[in-house]
Design a protein around this motif. Structure first.
Motif, PDB file in Angstrom:
ATOM      1  N   PRO A   8      60.625 -34.080 -45.856  1.00 61.99           N
ATOM      2  CA  PRO A   8      59.857 -34.706 -44.814  1.00 61.99           C
ATOM      3  C   PRO A   8      60.592 -34.087 -43.613  1.00 61.99           C
ATOM      4  CG  PRO A   8      60.409 -36.312 -46.547  1.00 61.99           C
ATOM      5  CD  PRO A   8      61.079 -35.133 -47.126  1.00 61.99           C
ATOM      6  N   ILE A   9      59.802 -34.060 -42.447  1.00 59.59           N
ATOM      7  CA  ILE A   9      60.088 -33.498 -41.130  1.00 59.59           C
ATOM      8  C   ILE A   9      60.142 -34.641 -40.217  1.00 59.59           C
ATOM      9  CG2 ILE A   9      59.191 -31.374 -41.191  1.00 59.59           C
ATOM     10  CD1 ILE A   9      56.763 -32.387 -39.830  1.00 59.59           C
ATOM     11  N   GLY A  10      59.994 -36.023 -40.700  1.00 60.06           N
ATOM     12  CA  GLY A  10      60.207 -37.272 -40.105  1.00 60.06           C
ATOM     13  C   GLY A  10      60.108 -38.378 -41.228  1.00 60.06           C
ATOM     14  N   ASN A  11      58.931 -38.868 -41.233  1.00 62.15           N
ATOM     15  CA  ASN A  11      58.857 -40.116 -42.294  1.00 62.15           C
ATOM     16  C   ASN A  11      59.302 -39.751 -43.722  1.00 62.15           C
ATOM     17  OD1 ASN A  11      57.620 -42.032 -43.804  1.00 62.15           O
ATOM     18  ND2 ASN A  11      56.282 -42.690 -42.093  1.00 62.15           N
ATOM     19  N   LEU A  12      60.169 -40.568 -44.026  1.00 61.10           N
ATOM     20  CA  LEU A  12      60.651 -40.147 -45.442  1.00 61.10           C
ATOM     21  C   LEU A  12      59.708 -40.088 -46.679  1.00 61.10           C
ATOM     22  CD1 LEU A  12      64.192 -41.649 -45.264  1.00 61.10           C
ATOM     23  CD2 LEU A  12      63.507 -39.471 -45.243  1.00 61.10           C
ATOM     24  N   ILE A 184      56.759 -34.471 -34.772  1.00 63.64           N
ATOM     25  CA  ILE A 184      55.505 -34.777 -35.511  1.00 63.64           C
ATOM     26  C   ILE A 184      55.948 -35.587 -36.865  1.00 63.64           C
ATOM     27  CG2 ILE A 184      54.503 -33.381 -37.252  1.00 63.64           C
ATOM     28  CD1 ILE A 184      52.997 -33.288 -34.917  1.00 63.64           C
ATOM     29  N   SER A 185      55.346 -36.740 -37.132  1.00 65.09           N
ATOM     30  CA  SER A 185      55.797 -37.487 -38.335  1.00 65.09           C
ATOM     31  C   SER A 185      56.871 -38.571 -38.132  1.00 65.09           C
ATOM     32  CB  SER A 185      56.056 -36.586 -39.538  1.00 65.09           C
ATOM     33  OG  SER A 185      56.010 -37.501 -40.618  1.00 65.09           O
ATOM     34  N   LYS A 186      57.446 -38.425 -36.877  1.00 67.17           N
ATOM     35  CA  LYS A 186      58.511 -39.429 -36.495  1.00 67.17           C
ATOM     36  C   LYS A 186      57.988 -40.735 -35.700  1.00 67.17           C
ATOM     37  CE  LYS A 186      61.930 -35.738 -36.964  1.00 67.17           C
ATOM     38  NZ  LYS A 186      63.065 -34.928 -36.494  1.00 67.17           N
ATOM     39  N   TYR A 187      58.917 -41.642 -35.345  1.00 65.09           N
ATOM     40  CA  TYR A 187      58.481 -42.629 -34.669  1.00 65.09           C
ATOM     41  C   TYR A 187      57.929 -42.446 -33.274  1.00 65.09           C
ATOM     42  CZ  TYR A 187      58.650 -47.458 -32.903  1.00 65.09           C
ATOM     43  OH  TYR A 187      58.513 -48.673 -32.209  1.00 65.09           O
ATOM     44  N   PHE A 188      58.662 -41.561 -32.668  1.00 68.28           N
ATOM     45  CA  PHE A 188      58.290 -41.055 -31.326  1.00 68.28           C
ATOM     46  C   PHE A 188      57.300 -39.990 -31.204  1.00 68.28           C
ATOM     47  CE2 PHE A 188      62.353 -43.395 -31.000  1.00 68.28           C
ATOM     48  CZ  PHE A 188      62.176 -44.397 -29.899  1.00 68.28           C
ATOM     49  N   GLN A 189      56.566 -39.827 -32.227  1.00 67.76           N
ATOM     50  CA  GLN A 189      55.508 -38.634 -32.273  1.00 67.76           C
ATOM     51  C   GLN A 189      54.677 -38.620 -31.113  1.00 67.76           C
ATOM     52  OE1 GLN A 189      53.584 -37.704 -35.801  1.00 67.76           O
ATOM     53  NE2 GLN A 189      51.476 -37.647 -34.906  1.00 67.76           N
ATOM     54  N   LYS A 208      64.800 -37.848 -19.197  1.00 67.03           N
ATOM     55  CA  LYS A 208      65.600 -37.073 -20.367  1.00 67.03           C
ATOM     56  C   LYS A 208      64.742 -36.742 -21.226  1.00 67.03           C
ATOM     57  CE  LYS A 208      69.919 -37.205 -22.982  1.00 67.03           C
ATOM     58  NZ  LYS A 208      70.983 -38.349 -23.207  1.00 67.03           N
ATOM     59  N   ILE A 209      64.516 -35.309 -21.460  1.00 64.83           N
ATOM     60  CA  ILE A 209      63.890 -34.541 -22.540  1.00 64.83           C
ATOM     61  C   ILE A 209      64.488 -34.852 -23.763  1.00 64.83           C
ATOM     62  CG2 ILE A 209      62.532 -32.701 -23.343  1.00 64.83           C
ATOM     63  CD1 ILE A 209      61.939 -32.158 -20.371  1.00 64.83           C
ATOM     64  N   LEU A 210      64.006 -35.424 -24.670  1.00 65.54           N
ATOM     65  CA  LEU A 210      64.527 -35.555 -26.239  1.00 65.54           C
ATOM     66  C   LEU A 210      63.479 -35.148 -27.249  1.00 65.54           C
ATOM     67  CD1 LEU A 210      66.298 -38.991 -25.836  1.00 65.54           C
ATOM     68  CD2 LEU A 210      67.282 -36.907 -25.493  1.00 65.54           C
ATOM     69  N   GLY A 211      64.114 -34.983 -28.212  1.00 70.06           N
ATOM     70  CA  GLY A 211      63.212 -34.562 -29.619  1.00 70.06           C
ATOM     71  C   GLY A 211      63.068 -32.906 -29.582  1.00 70.06           C
TER      72      GLY A 211
END
Length: 225
Positions: A8-12, A184-189, A208-211
């Protein structure tokens, strides 16, 4: 046998039943980072032998891994996220297995650029995937891509995002449409769409650019034709 197992790239929960079964059945799981992979393995109660395999040790350990497989062991390769060998370690081991006539099976599964491309609203008929731009000769690469008659897909890290967008503006022009997909596929998508000038202004406004980011750039349109 070597299994290439996307993670998974985000959501398990973005994990297949087959991938789960194989990681439980193989003799050894090769992981890019122990700490990152432990979250996935613990989540699915996978208890198996684990060895580290990444860009820092792959040249050193590939021969010993080939020996293990030739002795009948089944190995699975996973990366921190997504499909191994796509902007992640894996190519060297895969190439060595092919050279030694070792069977390889790559399971279908998560990768960031496909959902980003599909959600971008930019043409998916033909595209070229770049991965991360090279640190050296980055501008030469972008200049060549600016006349590409296919959609361009690339990855970028947070600390280089604004500079890369400005470089894209210089070579592609400020009006070229792009989509920027974050996490992609994460909480802050999040997916931002518009021309390059608009995207630069948007990300300049962020303190602040994150991710991690996937950038989709529309193809070159020769208005003379």
């Amino acid at each position: 046998m070597l299994y290439i197992v996307p993670t998974p790239i985000g959501n398990l929960e973005d994990f297949t039943f087959r991938s789960l079964r194989i990681l439980k059945e193989v003799d050894l799981i090769l992981v890019e980072n122990y700490k990152v992979s432990k979250k996935l393995l613990d989540f699915y109660h996978i208890k198996n032998n684990v060895n580290k395999y990444n860009i820092y040790n792959e040249h050193k350990i590939v021969p010993s891994l080939i020996k293990k497989i030739k002795k009948g062991k089944k190995l699975a390769l996973i990366s921190n996220a997504g499909t191994p060998s796509i902007s992640d370690p894996g190519f060297l081991l895969i190439r060595s297995c092919i050279k030694d006539s070792i069977s390889i099976e790559c399971l279908p599964g998560p990768t960031a650029f496909i959902p980003a491309l599909v959600c971008s609203g930019i043409s998916t008929n033909e595209f070229t995937f770049i991965g991360f731009l090279p640190k050296k000769k980055k501008k030469i690469k972008l200049e060549n891509l600016s006349k590409e008659n296919r959609t361009v897909v690339l990855y970028e890290s947070p600390h280089r995002l604004l500079q890369t967008l400005n470089d894209i503006k210089y070579f592609f022009g400020s009006k070229r449409n792009i989509a920027i997909c974050k996490e992609i596929s994460k909480y802050f998508q999040n997916i931002s769409r518009g021309n390059i000038e608009k995207m630069i202004l948007y990300y300049k406004s962020i303190k602040k650019i994150l991710g991690e980011y996937t950038i989709i750039i529309e193809k070159f349109l020769n208005k003379k034709n």
